[in-house]
Design an enzyme around this catalytic site. Sequence first.
Site, mmCIF file in Angstrom:
data_model
loop_
_atom_site.group_PDB
_atom_site.id
_atom_site.type_symbol
_atom_site.label_atom_id
_atom_site.label_comp_id
_atom_site.label_asym_id
_atom_site.label_seq_id
_atom_site.Cartn_x
_atom_site.Cartn_y
_atom_site.Cartn_z
ATOM 1 N N ASP A 35 0.870 -1.179 0.000
ATOM 2 C CA ASP A 35 0.000 0.000 0.000
ATOM 3 C C ASP A 35 0.908 1.230 0.000
ATOM 4 O OD1 ASP A 35 -2.284 1.527 -0.002
ATOM 5 O OD2 ASP A 35 -3.103 0.713 1.854
ATOM 6 N N HIS A 87 -2.610 -0.109 -3.952
ATOM 7 C CA HIS A 87 -3.087 1.237 -3.576
ATOM 8 C C HIS A 87 -3.844 1.903 -4.726
ATOM 9 C CE1 HIS A 87 -3.094 5.345 -2.063
ATOM 10 N NE2 HIS A 87 -2.570 5.721 -3.218
ATOM 11 N N HIS A 131 -1.498 1.417 6.712
ATOM 12 C CA HIS A 131 -2.048 2.485 7.557
ATOM 13 C C HIS A 131 -3.132 1.894 8.457
ATOM 14 C CE1 HIS A 131 -5.587 2.267 5.003
ATOM 15 N NE2 HIS A 131 -4.724 2.100 4.015
ATOM 16 N N HIS A 143 -7.881 5.043 7.243
ATOM 17 C CA HIS A 143 -9.167 4.756 6.592
ATOM 18 C C HIS A 143 -9.240 3.234 6.453
ATOM 19 C CE1 HIS A 143 -6.328 4.638 3.253
ATOM 20 N NE2 HIS A 143 -7.204 3.900 2.585
HETATM 21 ZN ZN LIG Z 1 -3.799 2.901 -0.056
#
Ligand SMILES: [Zn+2]
Length: 292
Positions: A35, A87, A131, A143
Site C-alpha cells: 500500500d 493502492h 495504515h 481509513h
Molecule cells: Zn492505499
Amino acid sequence: MKKALSIVAAVLLAAALAAYGQQPAKKLKVFISVDMEGTSGLIHWDETGQGGADYPLFRKLMTAEANAAVAGAFEAGATEVVVRDAHDSARNILPDQLDPRARLIRDWNGPLSMMEGIDKTFDAVVFVGNHARAGTPDAVLKHTMSLSLYDVILNGVRMPEAGWNAAIAGYFDVPVVFLSGDSAICKQIKEIVGGIETVAVKDGMGKAASMVHPAMAQQMIQKGVAAALRNLKAYKPYKPSPPYKLEIVFTDENLAHRASWVPGAVMTGERSVAFTSADLMDIIKYFRLARL
Ligand SMILES: [Zn+2]
C-alpha cells in the site's frame, strides 16, 4: 552381481550428489502486498495519487520500499516473490524500477483485491506501506478500504485493511510474517494476528507525523523482512472461526441500504449492514461487492 551393482549405484549416487552440491534449495514463495499511505515521508492525500505534484516522488519511494522487502525476502532464501500493487489505481509501483527478481501484479480484478494473486502455493505474506483503520487517533491517512466506510468488523474484530488481508491470506493457509507502516497500524495488526515482525516508519501526531528518513526506512524493512522469513515457523495463518459474520458501517445511509440488497445481507442500523456465511470466501466476495 546384484551386490556389485548396488555398490556401483551407491558410488554413482554419491558422485552425483557431490557434483550438484547439497540438497535442492527449499521452496520459499513470498507474496508482498504494497500500500502507499504508510510509506516513509508520505503525509498527505495529495502525495498518494495521479495529479498530485509530489506523487511521482512518493511512487518512487513506494517502489523503493517494495524493493527493500523483495531484497529482504531473497536474502532470507526466497525462491519466488510476487509483488501486489495494492493502492488506489493499483498502478503506482514503477515497473521498470522494481527489483527484476520479483513479479508484479497491477490493476484491480477480483474479490481478493489487495491480495489478488495469493493462493495456497505461497509460504509467507508481507505487508508494506500500511495504515491504520478509520477513526484511529494519531494515525497517518487512516481509513478502511475507502473513505465511505467507517468500520469493518469481522467476527466482532474491528479490521484495518491489514487485518482483512491477513484473513484472506489465512483462507489460503498462508501466515503474515511482516508489516511496515506507521506505528498505529503496527500496534493494530499485532492485536489481531498476534506476534509478527513490524517496522514503524513514522509516528502520527494528530494529522502530522514524525518520521525516519526513507533510506533508513528501506534498511529497516529489508532487515525486518529477512528476519521474519528466517523465523517462518514461528508464524501461524490468521484464521477466524466459522461461522463468519461481517458487519460494515458506512458513512452514508444510502450506501448501507444498497449493500443490503444482496440476499442474506441485513441492515443492522441506519448506516450498517451484516452478512453471515459458513464460507469465508462468500464473505470476501460480499465485501468486495458491498463497498464498490
Ligand atoms: Zn492505499
